[in-house]
Design an enzyme around this catalytic site. Structure first.
Site, short mmCIF file in Angstrom:
data_model
loop_
_atom_site.label_atom_id
_atom_site.label_comp_id
_atom_site.label_asym_id
_atom_site.label_seq_id
_atom_site.Cartn_x
_atom_site.Cartn_y
_atom_site.Cartn_z
NE ARG A 48 56.34 62.27 61.78
CZ ARG A 48 56.22 63.51 62.21
NH1 ARG A 48 55.05 64.10 62.22
NH2 ARG A 48 57.26 64.19 62.63
CB SER A 90 51.16 66.71 67.71
OG SER A 90 51.08 65.34 68.05
CG HIS A 111 51.20 59.61 68.52
ND1 HIS A 111 50.63 60.86 68.72
CD2 HIS A 111 52.49 59.84 68.20
CE1 HIS A 111 51.56 61.79 68.55
NE2 HIS A 111 52.70 61.20 68.23
CE LYS A 168 57.24 69.00 69.72
NZ LYS A 168 56.59 67.72 69.40
#
Length: 167
Positions: free
Chosen positions: A93, A131, A19, A43
């Site tokens: 990514r 994460s 990030h 989440k």
């Protein structure tokens, strides 16, 4: 000339070196970059909005045109519009990220055609970082210092226990 403001939205739970790399690169492209700590309803967060803001702010302190803001329970395009941002930054990514992010960009464009999504490809050293993986490594005592900024590392171990120190 109009100031180019970009929003980099995410749950940032936690904020990673990937990030941070995206923010640094975006800060060279835009006059102002707002790192927006958003709510992801799918989440369960480890860090509160306040904690995320503090960690992002501390991690980006050396970037004068970057600031962190909370935008919980709000559509990203609405948040972007409210601060005058015309660009949305998204880090990519891998191919799976691209598909997901392209779908979101399409919906965001339908919601506000004046806000452009800008994709930045992750540096290869960060393309496997997530994460979720970082939290898992930290929870089991793994060393995460190369994956997250120092303030985030300390906060992770404070939240999850400092098991890596006992190895």
């Amino acid at each position: 000339m109009t100031k180019k403001i970009a929003v980099f939205p995410g749950s940032f739970d936690p904020f990673t070196n990937g990030h941070l790399d995206t923010v640094k690169r975006a800060s060279r492209l835009f006059d102002e970059v707002v790192v927006a700590a958003m709510t992801n309803t799918s989440k369960k967060p480890l860090f509160s909005s306040e904690e995320k803001l503090a960690l992002i702010s501390e991690s980006t302190a050396g970037l004068p045109n970057v600031k962190a803001m909370a935008a919980p329970k709000r559509l990203t395009v609405e948040f972007a519009r409210s601060i005058g941002a015309r660009f949305m930054i998204r880090g990519i990514r891998n191919v799976a990220d691209f598909g997901y992010e392209a779908d979101i960009a399409t919906v965001n464009h339908d919601l506000d055609p004046e806000i452009e999504t800008v994709f930045l490809l992750a540096d290869k050293q960060y393309d496997a970082l997530s994460s979720t993986i970082i939290k898992e490594v930290a929870a089991f005592g793994g060393d995460v210092h190369r994956f997250v900024p120092a303030p985030v590392e300390a906060a992770l171990y404070a939240k999850l226990g400092d098991a890596h120190q006992t190895k």
